[in-house]
Enzyme design. Structure first.
Site, PDB file in Angstrom:
ATOM      1  N   LEU A  42       1.680   3.812  -1.870  1.00 55.30           N
ATOM      2  CA  LEU A  42       1.548   4.892  -2.697  1.00 55.30           C
ATOM      3  C   LEU A  42       0.473   5.887  -1.882  1.00 55.30           C
ATOM      4  O   LEU A  42      -0.239   6.574  -3.059  1.00 55.30           O
ATOM      5  CB  LEU A  42       0.826   4.795  -3.913  1.00 55.30           C
ATOM      6  N   GLY A  43       0.049   5.475  -0.929  1.00 55.48           N
ATOM      7  CA  GLY A  43      -1.144   5.809  -0.262  1.00 55.48           C
ATOM      8  C   GLY A  43      -0.817   7.089   0.423  1.00 55.48           C
ATOM      9  O   GLY A  43       1.003   7.644  -0.149  1.00 55.48           O
TER      10      GLY A  43
ATOM     11  N   ILE B  25      -3.858  11.742  10.171  1.00 51.72           N
ATOM     12  CA  ILE B  25      -2.461  12.394  10.303  1.00 51.72           C
ATOM     13  C   ILE B  25      -2.358  13.610   8.772  1.00 51.72           C
ATOM     14  O   ILE B  25      -3.807  13.010   7.986  1.00 51.72           O
ATOM     15  CB  ILE B  25      -1.838  11.349   9.314  1.00 51.72           C
TER      16      ILE B  25
ATOM     17  N   GLY C 146       0.696  -0.813  -0.344  1.00 52.76           N
ATOM     18  CA  GLY C 146       0.111   0.034   0.515  1.00 52.76           C
ATOM     19  C   GLY C 146       0.699   1.080   0.237  1.00 52.76           C
ATOM     20  O   GLY C 146       0.750   2.340   0.357  1.00 52.76           O
TER      21      GLY C 146
ATOM     22  N   LYS D  93      -8.928  -3.372  12.831  1.00 56.06           N
ATOM     23  CA  LYS D  93      -8.200  -3.075  13.418  1.00 56.06           C
ATOM     24  C   LYS D  93      -7.879  -4.008  14.916  1.00 56.06           C
ATOM     25  O   LYS D  93      -6.363  -4.540  15.250  1.00 56.06           O
ATOM     26  CB  LYS D  93      -7.811  -1.586  13.787  1.00 56.06           C
TER      27      LYS D  93
ATOM     28  N   TYR E 152     -13.613  -1.473   9.535  1.00 48.06           N
ATOM     29  CA  TYR E 152     -12.525  -0.881   9.365  1.00 48.06           C
ATOM     30  C   TYR E 152     -11.603  -0.624  11.381  1.00 48.06           C
ATOM     31  O   TYR E 152     -11.146  -1.098  11.329  1.00 48.06           O
ATOM     32  CB  TYR E 152     -12.398   0.922   9.725  1.00 48.06           C
TER      33      TYR E 152
END
Ligand code: NAD
Ligand code: SER
Length: 315
Positions: free
Chosen positions: A10-11, A171, A8, A145, A141
């Site tokens: 390129l996120g 973030i 992942g 987690k 989600y």
């Protein structure tokens, strides 16, 4: 020396973590992967391979081909997008993590996996939320987690795989847009301030969530990866905090740099409900004590840097 494969990559986080790690470990020691190459320009000349993390066989082949000894597993579907397709979110988040851990087990690699404030949901203290408390998430989600943290601890206890992770708050960054989470408003507010001088927040005034600026978020990964394992009481995953913020605090901070900026509200009930199920502020004392976590940016320092960089990017 570490040889690191990032999934992942390129996120929002990967596109910056890859350069950060290339500076620390050398660019030939980083292999970026992602299911899509749409944002490949963001990582410059770092080597890139396409990888769908739900394909365990291809995952193992790439790790063996590049003689990888560290997997940084970022591929995931985030909170808001996850609620539009819970079944797919389970498949990618859990299937991908299981493959990462299995590949690590058979190749003797270590694994870093970010968790999230989404592990919290119900029946926990909203303020100064402790490291060890009730984890009852309300989103798919968040479910992935909590299950992911548990699975990472299981692979450490059962097989000795060196698994580590942090519970990231929202973030904030200017390089790559976030991938449809609940905290994205805190990025969009800066883009819209620079583009239009106005932003309508889908999160309501007075709704606090923890946020961290990207340079601090990147350091958290490499500092925890390099931490002395004997000092780690926890592993998956550490609360890290930096700033507990609500929308009008961004308004005031941006107005110090752009006095004409205005903020309005157009609350989205789905993301608002998720935000209200997450902590107002986290207690990150375990991260501070066990591996020295210490954020450097406060709101106003971040605002100045975000606006300066977005003015260059969007001109
Ligand atoms: P993002 O959505 O920006 O990037 C995720 C990347 O994963 C994308 O580039 C996407 O193409 C890729 N991907 C999706 N499905 C894939 C698949 N099947 N195989 C391979 N790649 C796939 O997310 P991000 O913000 O960079 O988040 C990275 C990690 O950090 C995730 O685990 C996320 O839960 C965690 N995290 C992020 C935040 C945040 O605020 N950004 C906060 C807490 C935790
Ligand atoms: N920023 C992430 C989200 O909102 C938190 O994990 O989904």
């Amino acid at each position: 020396m570490r040889k690191i494969l990032v999934t992942g990559g390129l996120g929002q986080i990967g596109s910056e973590l890859i350069s950060h790690m290339a500076n620390l470990y050398g660019k030939d020691n980083i292999v970026a992967t992602d299911v899509s190459d749409a944002n490949v320009a963001a990582i410059g000349d770092i080597q890139f391979e396409k990888l769908d993390v739900t394909d365990g066989e291809s995952f193992r082949r790439l790790v063996e081909k590049h003689k990888v000894n560290t997997i940084v597993h970022l591929a995931a579907i985030l909170s808001a997008r996850g609620e539009t397709m819970p079944q797919t979110t389970w498949g990618i988040n859990m299937g991908g993590l299981y493959n990462a851990l299995e590949v690590a087990r058979v190749t003797d690699a270590s694994v870093f996996v970010p968790s999230s404030i989404a592990v919290f949901g119900k029946n926990f203290p909203l303020d100064n939320t402790p490291q060890d408390t009730v984890l009852q998430p309300t989103t798919m989600y968040g479910v992935t987690k909590v299950a992911g943290e548990t699975l990472c601890n299981y692979y450490f206890d059962k097989y000795g795989v060196d698994t580590r992770g942090v519970r990231y708050p929202g973030i904030i960054s200017y390089k790559t847009l976030p991938g449809a989470g609940t905290t994205d408003y805190a990025v969009h507010v800066y883009y819209e301030a620079v583009k239009n001088g106005h932003y309508d927040s889908y999160i309501d005034q007075g709704t606090y969530m923890d946020m961290v600026y990207m340079p601090d978020a990147l350091r958290a990964v490499t500092e925890l990866m390099e931490a002395n394992p004997e000092k780690l009481v926890h592993r998956n995953a550490f609360n890290i905090a930096s700033m507990s913020l609500e929308p009008s605090m961004f308004e005031k901070s941006i107005q110090k740099v752009m006095p004409e900026f205005t903020l309005g509200y157009d609350v989205d009930p789905v993301r608002q409900a998720i935000a209200e199920s997450w902590p107002n502020s986290l207690d990150d004392s375990c991260a501070r004590e066990e591996w020295g976590w210490k954020p450097e940016y406060d709101l106003d320092a971040m605002t100045v840097d975000m606006i300066e960089n977005l003015q260059k990017k969007l001109k």
